[in-house]
Enzyme design. Structure first.
Site, short mmCIF file in Angstrom:
data_model
loop_
_atom_site.label_atom_id
_atom_site.label_comp_id
_atom_site.label_asym_id
_atom_site.label_seq_id
_atom_site.Cartn_x
_atom_site.Cartn_y
_atom_site.Cartn_z
N CYS A 11 0.89 -1.22 0.09
CA CYS A 11 -0.64 0.33 -0.41
C CYS A 11 0.56 1.23 0.15
CB CYS A 11 -0.46 0.11 1.24
SG CYS A 11 -2.30 0.98 1.09
N HIS B 295 -3.64 -5.27 1.34
CA HIS B 295 -3.38 -6.03 2.46
C HIS B 295 -4.05 -6.62 2.77
CE1 HIS B 295 -2.19 -1.68 3.37
NE2 HIS B 295 -3.84 -1.29 3.19
#
Length: 502
Positions: free
Chosen positions: A342, A426
């Site tokens: 991310c 994630h």
């Protein structure tokens, strides 16, 4: 029973509210009850995306798993994601609605959300036998009581009994219990049924005289003394905490399957978010995970992880100031493994255009991946699935940055160049097959004779830990009394403690 409930408050932040709430949820569902967790307002950088595309706190997602129900936005209607010491992004019913200063939020905006919070709670009560609510911080934060939507404000609106959790390992727990109760108004004190001691070490009989004295002073009983439990590995709101096989920064608990261990260094960037991504690595026998903030700590690392962050540009500047950026560039040049997730993926790219989060405009990235990132006003919230390294993968996405990948090998909607990987996904490492394939790649690139354990199941380990929480409640709390509270509400007739008493 239909629509019963309980509020688990705490004397302080990190007293153990999240794990106690999860433990009660797991204990109740094992009794055949339909249970839902709830937290009206959560402040955390660790969040999760539900199957409905809503962003909620990871603690509530974990508690939903403990209750064996699908997580939903109803369980955490208000999520605050700090962007600085004085402002946060407000996520309402799983969607961001803007940035607010702490003064602006507590000055009026918070109270305006009470209606939504109570509607969510009532919807859960209508469809479950019990709703176990988690408070935030302490209910005795009297400067915030007027607009409270997560502690006594919820308890009073729902007429829920309150059990206050205190961390005895920190010391001063009797004063915390008494002071917390004494600072509440008579109307709020009426709902405080008693206390739950958490993280006790030693002989409980030595504690009992103090518990008797506390009862004499407050008129309220203690519902249990929970022992200190190592290695619970349960998602918390924030803060570095234990992994599934031992505490971060500590040595390996489970021995390696192969000849070597694998050392993983996680850069502790500012506003670090979803560092739970590395839990699955820590669950592997022979993998050592530690959080670092100095370049020399990367020297012996076989894999460096740059995790997610709520402040990508700020994290990039921090990496440069600390000398970690140069260390990462050297690693990439030497073909040594780096994984960016991310925000960590974004800093590894060539360029960042940010007029949304930091409003810094165009910023040069580390240039380790052929990626350009532009921050969009609308946040991406998704539950992607796909394949990588020959294995199926699932994950979740929470980001404003939109990546334009201009080369390299495709990797989970990101890319890979040599031993540098980057993705917005994630949770991908929780997939056992993919995690093992990825660790084999890391070991090969690092020149380690490390072999992933063929039978490690992250999902099974997580279930075992949730059962441990249920066991703590069942074995060390007065479950009959707790069940009566949940079914019948506040006991009534409890004395008022005036501040300054006795």
């Amino acid at each position: 029973m239909r629509g019963g409930g309980l509020l688990v408050a705490g004397t302080t932040s990190d007293a153990g509210k999240s794990v106690v709430t999860a433990g009660i949820c797991r204990w109740l569902v094992r009794q055949g009850l339909r249970v839902a967790p709830f937290k009206g307002q959560n402040m955390s950088l660790n969040s999760f995306v539900t199957r409905g595309g809503a962003e909620i706190g990871r603690a509530q997602a974990m508690q939903a798993q403990a209750a064996r129900v699908e997580p939903s936005a109803l369980m955490n209607p208000v999520l605050l994601k700090p962007g600085s010491d004085r402002s946060s992004q407000v996520v309402l019913m799983g969607r961001p609605v803007g940035e607010l200063s702490a003064r602006g939020y507590h000055g009026g905006r918070q109270q305006a959300l009470l209606g939504t919070v109570l509607e969510c709670l009532e919807e859960l009560r209508a469809t479950h036998d019990a709703v176990i609510c988690e408070g935030a911080g302490s209910p005795a934060e009297i400067n915030l009581r007027r607009n409270d939507i997560v502690n006594m404000g919820i308890a009073r609106a729902a007429r829920f009994p309150v059990v206050v959790v205190g961390d005895i390992d920190r010391g001063g727990v009797f004063a915390q219990f008494f002071g917390t109760t004494a600072l509440l108004s008579p109307e709020d004190q009426e709902l405080v049924a008693g206390y739950l001691v958490n993280k006790f070490r030693g002989d409980v009989t030595l504690l009992e005289p103090g518990l008797d004295m506390l009862h004499g002073l407050t008129g309220r009983r203690t519902f249990g003394v929970l022992p200190y439990a190592h290695g619970l590995g349960i998602d918390e709101e924030d803060g570095l905490r234990v992994s599934l096989r031992g505490a971060v920064r500590e040595s390996v608990v489970a021995p390696p399957v192969g000849e070597d261990v694998l050392r993983v260094a996680v850069c502790a960037v500012p506003l670090m978010s979803n560092f739970t991504d590395v839990d699955a690595l820590a669950a592997e026998p022979g993998v050592v995970v530690r959080f670092v903030d100095r370049p020399e700590e990367l020297v012996d690392a076989d894999l460096v992880v740059v995790p997610g962050t709520r402040g990508t540009v700020r994290a990039l500047a921090w990496l440069r100031e600390r000398g970690l950026a140069d260390a990462l560039v050297r690693r990439a040049a030497e073909g040594r493994p780096v994984l960016g997730v991310c925000g960590g993926f974004q800093v590894l790219g060539e360029r960042i255009e940010d007029d949304v989060e930091s409003r810094a405009g165009e910023v040069e990235g580390l240039g380790l991946l052929p990626v350009r990132v532009r921050f969009a006003v609308e946040k991406t919230l998704a539950r992607p699935s796909g394949e990588a390294l020959g294995e199926p993968v699932e994950g979740y996405e929470i980001h404003h940055g939109v990546a334009d990948v201009r080369g390299g090998e495709t990797f989970l909607d990101g890319c890979r160049v040599g031993a540098v990987w980057g993705t917005h996904w994630h949770g991908s490492l929780e997939g056992d097959g993919f995690r093992r394939a990825f660790l084999r790649e890391v070991a090969r690139a690092a020149g380690r004779r490390f072999v992933p354990a063929p039978d490690t199941s992250f999902g099974t380990l997580r279930e075992e830990q949730l059962d441990r929480l249920g066991d703590l409640i069942e074995e060390h709390a007065d479950t009959d009394a707790l069940l009566k509270l949940i079914e019948s509400g506040p006991p009534g007739g409890l004395p008022f403690i005036a501040p300054g008493a006795p």
